[in-house]
Design a protein around this motif. Structure first.
Motif, PDB file in Angstrom:
ATOM      1  N   GLY A 105     -12.393 -13.352  -6.606  1.00  0.00           N
ATOM      2  CA  GLY A 105     -10.986 -13.643  -6.365  1.00  0.00           C
ATOM      3  C   GLY A 105     -10.034 -12.820  -7.198  1.00  0.00           C
ATOM      4  O   GLY A 105     -10.404 -12.204  -8.193  1.00  0.00           O
ATOM      5  N   ALA A 106      -8.747 -12.819  -6.774  1.00  0.00           N
ATOM      6  CA  ALA A 106      -7.662 -12.120  -7.467  1.00  0.00           C
ATOM      7  C   ALA A 106      -8.016 -10.671  -7.753  1.00  0.00           C
ATOM      8  O   ALA A 106      -7.788 -10.165  -8.855  1.00  0.00           O
ATOM      9  N   VAL A 107      -8.565  -9.975  -6.767  1.00  0.00           N
ATOM     10  CA  VAL A 107      -8.977  -8.593  -7.001  1.00  0.00           C
ATOM     11  C   VAL A 107      -7.783  -7.650  -7.120  1.00  0.00           C
ATOM     12  O   VAL A 107      -7.936  -6.517  -7.599  1.00  0.00           O
ATOM     13  N   GLU A 108      -6.588  -8.081  -6.707  1.00  0.00           N
ATOM     14  CA  GLU A 108      -5.405  -7.218  -6.791  1.00  0.00           C
ATOM     15  C   GLU A 108      -5.136  -6.748  -8.219  1.00  0.00           C
ATOM     16  O   GLU A 108      -4.619  -5.646  -8.432  1.00  0.00           O
ATOM     17  N   THR A 109      -5.476  -7.561  -9.206  1.00  0.00           N
ATOM     18  CA  THR A 109      -5.191  -7.211 -10.603  1.00  0.00           C
ATOM     19  C   THR A 109      -6.198  -6.223 -11.181  1.00  0.00           C
ATOM     20  O   THR A 109      -5.986  -5.698 -12.265  1.00  0.00           O
ATOM     21  N   ALA A 110      -7.287  -5.969 -10.466  1.00  0.00           N
ATOM     22  CA  ALA A 110      -8.336  -5.086 -10.988  1.00  0.00           C
ATOM     23  C   ALA A 110      -7.817  -3.681 -11.257  1.00  0.00           C
ATOM     24  O   ALA A 110      -8.211  -3.034 -12.230  1.00  0.00           O
ATOM     25  N   ILE A 111      -6.929  -3.202 -10.399  1.00  0.00           N
ATOM     26  CA  ILE A 111      -6.411  -1.848 -10.575  1.00  0.00           C
ATOM     27  C   ILE A 111      -5.446  -1.803 -11.760  1.00  0.00           C
ATOM     28  O   ILE A 111      -5.520  -0.908 -12.610  1.00  0.00           O
ATOM     29  N   GLU A 112      -4.568  -2.789 -11.848  1.00  0.00           N
ATOM     30  CA  GLU A 112      -3.601  -2.834 -12.949  1.00  0.00           C
ATOM     31  C   GLU A 112      -4.296  -2.905 -14.305  1.00  0.00           C
ATOM     32  O   GLU A 112      -3.845  -2.302 -15.288  1.00  0.00           O
ATOM     33  N   LEU A 113      -5.422  -3.627 -14.359  1.00  0.00           N
ATOM     34  CA  LEU A 113      -6.137  -3.791 -15.622  1.00  0.00           C
ATOM     35  C   LEU A 113      -7.168  -2.697 -15.866  1.00  0.00           C
ATOM     36  O   LEU A 113      -7.909  -2.746 -16.845  1.00  0.00           O
ATOM     37  N   GLY A 114      -7.250  -1.738 -14.969  1.00  0.00           N
ATOM     38  CA  GLY A 114      -8.128  -0.601 -15.176  1.00  0.00           C
ATOM     39  C   GLY A 114      -9.586  -0.846 -14.881  1.00  0.00           C
ATOM     40  O   GLY A 114     -10.445  -0.043 -15.265  1.00  0.00           O
ATOM     41  N   VAL A 115      -9.902  -1.929 -14.196  1.00  0.00           N
ATOM     42  CA  VAL A 115     -11.291  -2.237 -13.851  1.00  0.00           C
ATOM     43  C   VAL A 115     -11.764  -1.358 -12.691  1.00  0.00           C
ATOM     44  O   VAL A 115     -12.943  -1.027 -12.585  1.00  0.00           O
ATOM     45  N   ALA A 116     -10.840  -1.008 -11.801  1.00  0.00           N
ATOM     46  CA  ALA A 116     -11.202  -0.213 -10.627  1.00  0.00           C
ATOM     47  C   ALA A 116     -10.000   0.603 -10.167  1.00  0.00           C
ATOM     48  O   ALA A 116      -8.859   0.311 -10.526  1.00  0.00           O
ATOM     49  N   GLU A 117     -10.270   1.656  -9.375  1.00  0.00           N
ATOM     50  CA  GLU A 117      -9.186   2.447  -8.781  1.00  0.00           C
ATOM     51  C   GLU A 117      -8.814   1.936  -7.395  1.00  0.00           C
ATOM     52  O   GLU A 117      -7.721   2.217  -6.898  1.00  0.00           O
ATOM     53  N   VAL A 118      -9.747   1.202  -6.774  1.00  0.00           N
ATOM     54  CA  VAL A 118      -9.568   0.742  -5.399  1.00  0.00           C
ATOM     55  C   VAL A 118     -10.058  -0.692  -5.301  1.00  0.00           C
ATOM     56  O   VAL A 118     -10.975  -1.097  -6.037  1.00  0.00           O
ATOM     57  N   ILE A 119      -9.454  -1.475  -4.399  1.00  0.00           N
ATOM     58  CA  ILE A 119      -9.979  -2.805  -4.116  1.00  0.00           C
ATOM     59  C   ILE A 119     -10.315  -2.896  -2.636  1.00  0.00           C
ATOM     60  O   ILE A 119      -9.812  -2.115  -1.816  1.00  0.00           O
ATOM     61  N   ALA A 120     -11.166  -3.830  -2.290  1.00  0.00           N
ATOM     62  CA  ALA A 120     -11.489  -4.115  -0.893  1.00  0.00           C
ATOM     63  C   ALA A 120     -11.423  -5.622  -0.728  1.00  0.00           C
ATOM     64  O   ALA A 120     -12.098  -6.364  -1.444  1.00  0.00           O
ATOM     65  N   ASP A 121     -10.577  -6.069   0.203  1.00  0.00           N
ATOM     66  CA  ASP A 121     -10.360  -7.511   0.309  1.00  0.00           C
ATOM     67  C   ASP A 121      -9.899  -7.867   1.717  1.00  0.00           C
ATOM     68  O   ASP A 121      -9.564  -6.997   2.527  1.00  0.00           O
ATOM     69  N   VAL A 122      -9.866  -9.173   1.985  1.00  0.00           N
ATOM     70  CA  VAL A 122      -9.345  -9.684   3.244  1.00  0.00           C
ATOM     71  C   VAL A 122      -7.836  -9.475   3.263  1.00  0.00           C
ATOM     72  O   VAL A 122      -7.140  -9.793   2.297  1.00  0.00           O
ATOM     73  N   VAL A 123      -7.326  -8.929   4.355  1.00  0.00           N
ATOM     74  CA  VAL A 123      -5.893  -8.670   4.497  1.00  0.00           C
ATOM     75  C   VAL A 123      -5.377  -9.411   5.722  1.00  0.00           C
ATOM     76  O   VAL A 123      -5.933  -9.284   6.813  1.00  0.00           O
ATOM     77  N   GLU A 124      -4.332 -10.198   5.525  1.00  0.00           N
ATOM     78  CA  GLU A 124      -3.677 -10.861   6.651  1.00  0.00           C
ATOM     79  C   GLU A 124      -2.358 -10.159   6.951  1.00  0.00           C
ATOM     80  O   GLU A 124      -2.242  -9.400   7.899  1.00  0.00           O
ATOM     81  N   THR A 125      -1.335 -10.364   6.127  1.00  0.00           N
ATOM     82  CA  THR A 125      -0.047  -9.698   6.337  1.00  0.00           C
ATOM     83  C   THR A 125       0.126  -8.479   5.443  1.00  0.00           C
ATOM     84  O   THR A 125       0.937  -7.603   5.726  1.00  0.00           O
ATOM     85  N   GLY A 126      -0.625  -8.410   4.333  1.00  0.00           N
ATOM     86  CA  GLY A 126      -0.480  -7.307   3.391  1.00  0.00           C
ATOM     87  C   GLY A 126       0.615  -7.518   2.365  1.00  0.00           C
ATOM     88  O   GLY A 126       0.846  -6.669   1.498  1.00  0.00           O
ATOM     89  N   THR A 127       1.279  -8.672   2.417  1.00  0.00           N
ATOM     90  CA  THR A 127       2.394  -8.949   1.510  1.00  0.00           C
ATOM     91  C   THR A 127       1.952  -8.971   0.054  1.00  0.00           C
ATOM     92  O   THR A 127       2.595  -8.366  -0.820  1.00  0.00           O
ATOM     93  N   SER A 128       0.849  -9.655  -0.237  1.00  0.00           N
ATOM     94  CA  SER A 128       0.395  -9.760  -1.628  1.00  0.00           C
ATOM     95  C   SER A 128       0.005  -8.398  -2.186  1.00  0.00           C
ATOM     96  O   SER A 128       0.209  -8.114  -3.372  1.00  0.00           O
ATOM     97  N   LEU A 129      -0.533  -7.521  -1.330  1.00  0.00           N
ATOM     98  CA  LEU A 129      -0.886  -6.180  -1.783  1.00  0.00           C
ATOM     99  C   LEU A 129       0.374  -5.370  -2.105  1.00  0.00           C
ATOM    100  O   LEU A 129       0.442  -4.684  -3.133  1.00  0.00           O
TER     101      LEU A 129
END
Length: 282
Positions: free
Chosen positions: A138-162
């Motif tokens: 969960g909460a994979v959006e923060t992975a890029i901000e925290l430097g854990v990853a350069e890219v995320i892969a997740d379920v997308v509905e509207t794309g608003t949270s991204l």
């Protein structure tokens, strides 16, 4: 008894229970219940974590289960989809900061954070991309901000949270998912109890998709009317007491019902009614 796994919580749980109820099966009254028996229908339901259902079914301990296509594939379990159910639809996609990559072909050497490691690893391998996959719950959006990853892969509905996280969707969808019925790979495809269960669910799907339409029209307009409402095989046509008029009944797609009513009225049909279908067998 037929032993069936049902999601115990999450976005799959409520719609699955509603569909099973419409199909005539008893369902639990309290969320704490983990197992119920429906003796009249000779079915036993087990309420399990959606992520675990494909694994239980693949073990042969349970006959069939309802889970998400994404969870089935991600589990790597030896189970297969046998009926899509049309709810809990979602799209699985990559996202990253603008300018990082344009698609899966640009992800070589990068790290991808996801809650669906099996799906992502398989997709990268399918495209011959050598990238690392980091599993996060969960909460994979923060992975890029925290430097854990350069890219995320997740379920997308509207794309608003991204977008709120400063990310953009890249490339084509990894996969499209929805709720599905699964069984163990290699299980008897003609098991009569399983087939009866599937027929009931298919009946619910049809009942949700169609409405019954009734109307009266002049005989000379009947061919035009039937062309608008052909039904599944053909409509039922009955003579009325008034000479020159007939009553017509046919199933029509629910999403097209209002347009069909307008078209029927324009050619002279009257007393046009639609009624919901609660159950059916085709």
């Amino acid at each position: 008894m037929l032993r069936i796994a049902v999601p115990n919580k999450g976005s799959l749980s409520g719609p699955a229970a509603e569909m099973l109820h419409e199909a005539g099966y008893q369902q639990r009254r309290e969320s704490k219940e983990l197992r119920i028996v429906d003796p009249e229908n000779e079915v036993e339901f087990f309420y399990l974590r959606p992520r675990d259902i494909a694994i239980y079914v693949s073990s042969g301990r349970l006959d069939i289960g309802i889970t998400g296509r994404d969870l089935l594939i991600d589990s790597g379990a030896k189970a297969e989809e046998i009926l899509p159910l049309g709810f809990a639809r979602s799209t699985f996609r990559y996202a990253t900061k603008p300018g990082t990559a344009r698609g899966v072909e640009d992800l070589g050497g990068m790290t991808v954070a996801t809650s669906y490691e099996g799906i992502v690893a398989g997709h990268l391998a399918e495209h011959g991309i050598d990238a690392s996959v980091v599993h996060l719950d969960g909460a994979v959006e923060t992975a890029i901000e925290l430097g854990v990853a350069e890219v995320i892969a997740d379920v997308v509905e509207t794309g608003t949270s991204l977008r709120n996280a400063g990310l953009e969707i890249i490339g084509e969808p990894i996969m499209k998912s929805e709720a599905v019925v699964v069984r163990r790979s290699g299980a008897d495809a003609e098991d009569p109890k399983v087939q009866q269960f599937l027929r009931r669910l298919q009946g619910v799907l049809v009942a949700r998709t169609y409405v019954m339409m009734d109307y009266d029209c002049r005989v000379e307009q009947l061919e035009k009317a039937v062309a608008l409402t052909p039904g599944l095989e053909s409509p039922t046509v009955s003579p009325l007491h008034n000479e020159g008029w007939v009553a017509v009944r046919a199933m029509v797609p629910a999403k097209e019902a209002q347009r069909i009513m307008d078209d029927l009225y324009d050619i002279g049909a009257r007393a046009i009614l639609t009624t919901a279908i609660h159950a059916c067998r085709l």
